[in-house]
Design a protein around this motif. Structure first.
Motif, PDB file in Angstrom:
ATOM      1  N   UNK A 195       0.829  -1.214   0.000  1.00 60.70           N
ATOM      2  CA  UNK A 195       0.000   0.000   0.000  1.00 60.70           C
ATOM      3  C   UNK A 195       0.860   1.259   0.000  1.00 60.70           C
ATOM      4  N   UNK A 196       1.945   1.231   0.778  1.00 61.65           N
ATOM      5  CA  UNK A 196       2.853   2.388   0.806  1.00 61.65           C
ATOM      6  C   UNK A 196       3.424   2.648  -0.582  1.00 61.65           C
ATOM      7  N   UNK A 197       3.838   1.563  -1.250  1.00 63.52           N
ATOM      8  CA  UNK A 197       4.401   1.683  -2.598  1.00 63.52           C
ATOM      9  C   UNK A 197       3.364   2.250  -3.568  1.00 63.52           C
ATOM     10  N   UNK A 229       0.671   4.093  -2.895  1.00 63.92           N
ATOM     11  CA  UNK A 229       0.390   5.501  -2.589  1.00 63.92           C
ATOM     12  C   UNK A 229       1.501   6.396  -3.140  1.00 63.92           C
ATOM     13  N   UNK A 230       2.760   5.956  -2.999  1.00 63.37           N
ATOM     14  CA  UNK A 230       3.888   6.747  -3.506  1.00 63.37           C
ATOM     15  C   UNK A 230       3.772   7.003  -5.009  1.00 63.37           C
ATOM     16  N   UNK A 231       3.460   5.955  -5.769  1.00 63.53           N
ATOM     17  CA  UNK A 231       3.377   6.115  -7.225  1.00 63.53           C
ATOM     18  C   UNK A 231       2.110   6.861  -7.654  1.00 63.53           C
ATOM     19  N   UNK A 232       0.991   6.612  -6.941  1.00 60.84           N
ATOM     20  CA  UNK A 232      -0.274   7.256  -7.309  1.00 60.84           C
ATOM     21  C   UNK A 232      -0.336   8.719  -6.878  1.00 60.84           C
ATOM     22  N   UNK A 233       0.560   9.129  -5.980  1.00 55.33           N
ATOM     23  CA  UNK A 233       0.533  10.505  -5.471  1.00 55.33           C
ATOM     24  C   UNK A 233       1.224  11.501  -6.400  1.00 55.33           C
ATOM     25  N   UNK A 257      -7.399  -2.292  -0.858  1.00 59.00           N
ATOM     26  CA  UNK A 257      -6.875  -2.399   0.507  1.00 59.00           C
ATOM     27  C   UNK A 257      -6.312  -3.807   0.707  1.00 59.00           C
ATOM     28  N   UNK A 258      -5.144  -3.911   1.320  1.00 57.88           N
ATOM     29  CA  UNK A 258      -4.540  -5.213   1.596  1.00 57.88           C
ATOM     30  C   UNK A 258      -4.601  -5.467   3.100  1.00 57.88           C
ATOM     31  N   UNK A 259      -5.200  -6.550   3.520  1.00 57.27           N
ATOM     32  CA  UNK A 259      -5.201  -6.879   4.947  1.00 57.27           C
ATOM     33  C   UNK A 259      -6.399  -6.322   5.684  1.00 57.27           C
ATOM     34  N   UNK A 260      -6.378  -6.483   7.015  1.00 58.55           N
ATOM     35  CA  UNK A 260      -7.553  -6.159   7.829  1.00 58.55           C
ATOM     36  C   UNK A 260      -7.458  -4.833   8.543  1.00 58.55           C
ATOM     37  N   UNK A 261      -7.856  -4.829   9.829  1.00 60.22           N
ATOM     38  CA  UNK A 261      -7.966  -3.612  10.612  1.00 60.22           C
ATOM     39  C   UNK A 261      -6.609  -2.912  10.742  1.00 60.22           C
ATOM     40  N   UNK A 262      -6.628  -1.572  10.610  1.00 59.89           N
ATOM     41  CA  UNK A 262      -5.383  -0.817  10.587  1.00 59.89           C
ATOM     42  C   UNK A 262      -5.143   0.057  11.809  1.00 59.89           C
ATOM     43  N   UNK A 263      -6.156   0.336  12.575  1.00 56.44           N
ATOM     44  CA  UNK A 263      -5.982   1.239  13.700  1.00 56.44           C
ATOM     45  C   UNK A 263      -6.727   0.684  14.898  1.00 56.44           C
ATOM     46  N   UNK A 264      -6.453   1.280  16.052  1.00 60.05           N
ATOM     47  CA  UNK A 264      -7.124   0.838  17.271  1.00 60.05           C
ATOM     48  C   UNK A 264      -8.624   1.080  17.175  1.00 60.05           C
ATOM     49  N   UNK A 265      -8.996   2.112  16.403  1.00 62.28           N
ATOM     50  CA  UNK A 265     -10.407   2.476  16.282  1.00 62.28           C
ATOM     51  C   UNK A 265     -10.917   2.057  14.909  1.00 62.28           C
ATOM     52  N   UNK A 266     -11.839   1.116  14.872  1.00 64.26           N
ATOM     53  CA  UNK A 266     -12.406   0.667  13.600  1.00 64.26           C
ATOM     54  C   UNK A 266     -13.834   1.193  13.502  1.00 64.26           C
ATOM     55  N   UNK A 313     -11.534  -0.897  -0.555  1.00 65.33           N
ATOM     56  CA  UNK A 313     -10.628  -0.001  -1.275  1.00 65.33           C
ATOM     57  C   UNK A 313     -10.375   1.267  -0.466  1.00 65.33           C
ATOM     58  N   UNK A 314      -9.216   1.843  -0.694  1.00 68.78           N
ATOM     59  CA  UNK A 314      -8.909   3.171  -0.166  1.00 68.78           C
ATOM     60  C   UNK A 314      -9.087   4.177  -1.303  1.00 68.78           C
ATOM     61  N   UNK A 315      -9.592   5.346  -0.954  1.00 67.83           N
ATOM     62  CA  UNK A 315      -9.689   6.442  -1.902  1.00 67.83           C
ATOM     63  C   UNK A 315      -8.647   7.474  -1.514  1.00 67.83           C
ATOM     64  N   UNK A 316      -7.854   7.908  -2.472  1.00 64.81           N
ATOM     65  CA  UNK A 316      -6.805   8.885  -2.200  1.00 64.81           C
ATOM     66  C   UNK A 316      -7.129  10.210  -2.867  1.00 64.81           C
ATOM     67  N   UNK A 317      -7.000  11.299  -2.120  1.00 66.89           N
ATOM     68  CA  UNK A 317      -7.240  12.644  -2.636  1.00 66.89           C
ATOM     69  C   UNK A 317      -5.913  13.393  -2.554  1.00 66.89           C
ATOM     70  N   UNK A 318      -5.415  13.818  -3.715  1.00 71.25           N
ATOM     71  CA  UNK A 318      -4.030  14.291  -3.827  1.00 71.25           C
ATOM     72  C   UNK A 318      -3.958  15.783  -4.148  1.00 71.25           C
ATOM     73  N   UNK A 319      -3.037  16.474  -3.469  1.00 75.07           N
ATOM     74  CA  UNK A 319      -2.665  17.843  -3.834  1.00 75.07           C
ATOM     75  C   UNK A 319      -1.162  17.806  -4.105  1.00 75.07           C
ATOM     76  N   UNK A 320      -0.789  17.916  -5.387  1.00 75.30           N
ATOM     77  CA  UNK A 320       0.612  17.803  -5.813  1.00 75.30           C
ATOM     78  C   UNK A 320       1.151  19.177  -6.191  1.00 75.30           C
ATOM     79  N   UNK A 321       2.335  19.485  -5.699  1.00 75.52           N
ATOM     80  CA  UNK A 321       2.976  20.756  -6.068  1.00 75.52           C
ATOM     81  C   UNK A 321       4.337  20.479  -6.683  1.00 75.52           C
TER      82      UNK A 321
END
Length: 573
Positions: free
Chosen positions: A72-74, A76-80, A100-109, A129-137
């Motif tokens: 997911x990190x990889x 996000x890096x390319x899609x950003x 999305x890969x895998x299950x729960x990600x934070x203490x609060x679901x 799925x995760x939705x990404x909203x990007x502001x690129x400069x």
């Protein structure tokens, strides 16, 4: 989804620095899990920068305890970042969607059920799925080795509120690029104070000394071709602007979306790509778009091989890309829409031409809709004429957009209404629902019976467009959208049937029924009633509060009639 912004007065000492620190902000809410309110809106915020040795690199994830997998990190890096072919200088905003890969990600679901039960299907949380909203400069900077400052701020969410998060980014990103990390922490703390998103309510969301006012539509809202002027509403992207070069093919594209056909959108930049893909996938409303879609997709994506393989038929996905390399890679796809830089023909937008896929051969292929598909419905020439005349006369975008939105909404509704009417006829009659027998089954959907019903109850009753409606329905039956629509409607009808059955039990004379029943039968009734009550209380059954109260009273009455030992089993202390 579109959310205009309602700026409020800037507070004293406004801006990011005026926000409370994380520790003091948390102290007031000791009873809540860390980041509980933040998680109702966003999964995390990411900062992606360009590293001379690594290329795109994840500089920061906030909150820091949110866990992303390496894949997911990889992604996000390319899609950003825009593809190098895009050449985006200055500030660019766009969106992406990734698995999305895998299950729960934070203490609060976040519990999706309460929100999803009230939200329209198109605005429900993404489950996988995760939705990404990007502001690129990207700006020239002599202090950097490459000579350019390149950085993206990314909001990661499972909510499809494109305009809300883009508006939020337009406030946050410019100040973040100036002041960096401490500002981001302050902003996240402010979001962690927001009320939860509730469909049907107008919410005031304070951020950086201004207020974003938003109303998330409710499932019970009446559909309109344009939102009320004074209410800030989540709504689809401005279709007219991104559809300008393809106005002559809008109905063909609507049919391709309805049938869930694989489509590649090759655009000059990620903002054009994502805007057009989102406009296409929203043009079926109120029908939920049930296929996969990627507003912006790169060759570095972990699913690149899966989506571009030639060993099987292309998947049901709308793919937004900017790299011309995809033309070579996806030549076997049945539909490719290539959009170039906006061009005018006189004072009208130049329309892309309809071309055969066989002409899609080189990386510098000209703009066009490359497909062998023949539309089932005749083109609405009067609408096209009005839209083009509106461009000519510089009619405001919101008026143009409302025209096109109304046309697509009426087209979809005309297509869906006969299906809804036929589906309603499969529901058992209420008089056949009796309290002490299992409710009758919903009748099966028979495609031939439905097609026969079109002669007297077809789209011709609400739509003036002529064409092969029967052929369109036959192809629709094979699409993911029919499957998605039918499953949803069948589920709703089954819940309604169960609710009617519960109401029938609650209106019956329970004492009279119990007179000649064995203890086993009575206990069985208690267990079944309890199960129904739990489902109803969890908002899974459409029942009134008075019915819930009566059902609980019935359970208490029935248990009270049983021997003490059984009462102890059914009502443990």
């Amino acid at each position: 989804m579109e959310v205009p912004v309602g700026p409020g007065p800037r507070q004293a000492g406004g801006g990011l620095g005026a926000t409370r620190s994380t520790s003091s902000g948390r102290a007031a809410r000791t009873t809540e899990m860390p980041w509980a309110r933040f998680s109702a809106w966003l999964e995390c915020v990411c900062v992606v920068t360009f590293d001379l040795e690594l290329g795109q690199a994840l500089e920061l994830v906030y909150p820091s305890d949110f866990r992303l997998t390496d894949k997911e990190k990889s992604s996000i890096c390319y899609l950003a970042f825009p593809d190098s072919h895009s050449g985006c200088l200055g500030d660019t905003q766009f969106s992406f969607r990734m698995r999305q890969c895998g299950g729960q990600r934070s203490l609060w679901q976040v519990d999706d059920r309460s929100y999803n039960n009230k939200a329209p299907l198109a605005l429900q949380r993404e489950p996988a799925h995760y939705l990404g909203y990007v502001y690129f400069r990207q700006v020239k900077d002599s202090s950097v080795k490459r000579g350019y400052f390149q950085k993206s701020l990314v909001l990661v969410s499972r909510l499809p509120f494109v305009r809300l998060f883009q508006s939020l980014l337009s406030l946050i990103a410019p100040e973040y690029f100036e002041k960096l990390a401490p500002c981001l922490e302050a902003v996240c703390n402010e979001i962690d104070q927001w009320p939860a998103p509730v469909p049907g309510q107008t919410l005031n969301l304070p951020i950086m000394g201004v207020v974003i006012q938003v109303r998330i539509p409710s499932r019970v809202d009446k559909l309109e071709s344009s939102p009320p002027k004074h209410t800030f509403v989540t709504r689809p992207p401005d279709r007219t602007r991104c559809f300008r070069p393809v106005l002559t093919h809008v109905q063909t594209l609507w049919e391709l979306m309805l049938l869930g056909e694989p489509l590649v959108v090759l655009a000059p930049s990620p903002d054009v790509s994502s805007e057009l893909v989102l406009a296409l996938t929203s043009c079926l409303q109120p029908l939920k778009f049930c296929c996969d879609f990627r507003p912006y997709f790169t060759i570095h994506d972990s699913e690149f091989k899966e989506l571009t393989t030639r060993t099987q038929a292309p998947p049901n996905v709308v793919l937004g890309v900017t790299n011309p390399f995809f033309i070579k890679t996806l030549q076997h796809w049945p539909h490719v829409l290539r959009i170039g830089e906006p061009k005018m023909s006189g004072d009208l937008p130049k329309q892309v031409k309809l071309k055969k896929p066989s002409r899609l051969k080189t990386l510098d292929t000209k703009p066009g809709l490359y497909t062998s598909y023949t539309a089932h419905l005749h083109r609405d020439k009067a609408l096209l004429k009005r839209l083009l005349k509106g461009v000519q006369k510089k009619r405001p975008w919101d008026v143009q957009s409302a025209l096109l939105r109304r046309h697509l909404l009426e087209l979809t509704q005309s297509f869906i209404i006969p299906l809804e009417h036929y589906m309603a006829s499969l529901m058992p009659l209420q008089k056949n629902i009796t309290p002490w027998k299992s409710p009758p089954q919903i009748c099966p959907f028979r495609q031939d019976d439905f097609l026969r019903s079109l002669e007297h109850a077809g789209p011709q009753l609400t739509c003036i467009l002529k064409g092969d409606w029967l052929g369109l329905y036959r192809r629709f039956f094979k699409s993911p959208h029919f499957d998605g629509w039918y499953r949803q409607r069948h589920k709703e009808m089954a819940q309604k049937l169960e609710a009617l059955h519960l109401e029938a039990i609650c209106e019956a004379n329970i004492e009279a029924w119990m007179k000649d029943k064995s203890e086993v039968e009575v206990v069985d009734l208690v267990l079944k009633l309890r199960e129904k009550l739990v489902r109803a209380q969890g908002h899974q059954l459409p029942v009134k509060e008075v019915t819930l109260q009566r059902a609980q009273l019935y359970i208490d009455t029935v248990i009270g009639s049983l021997p003490k030992d059984l009462q102890a089993v059914l009502c443990p202390p």
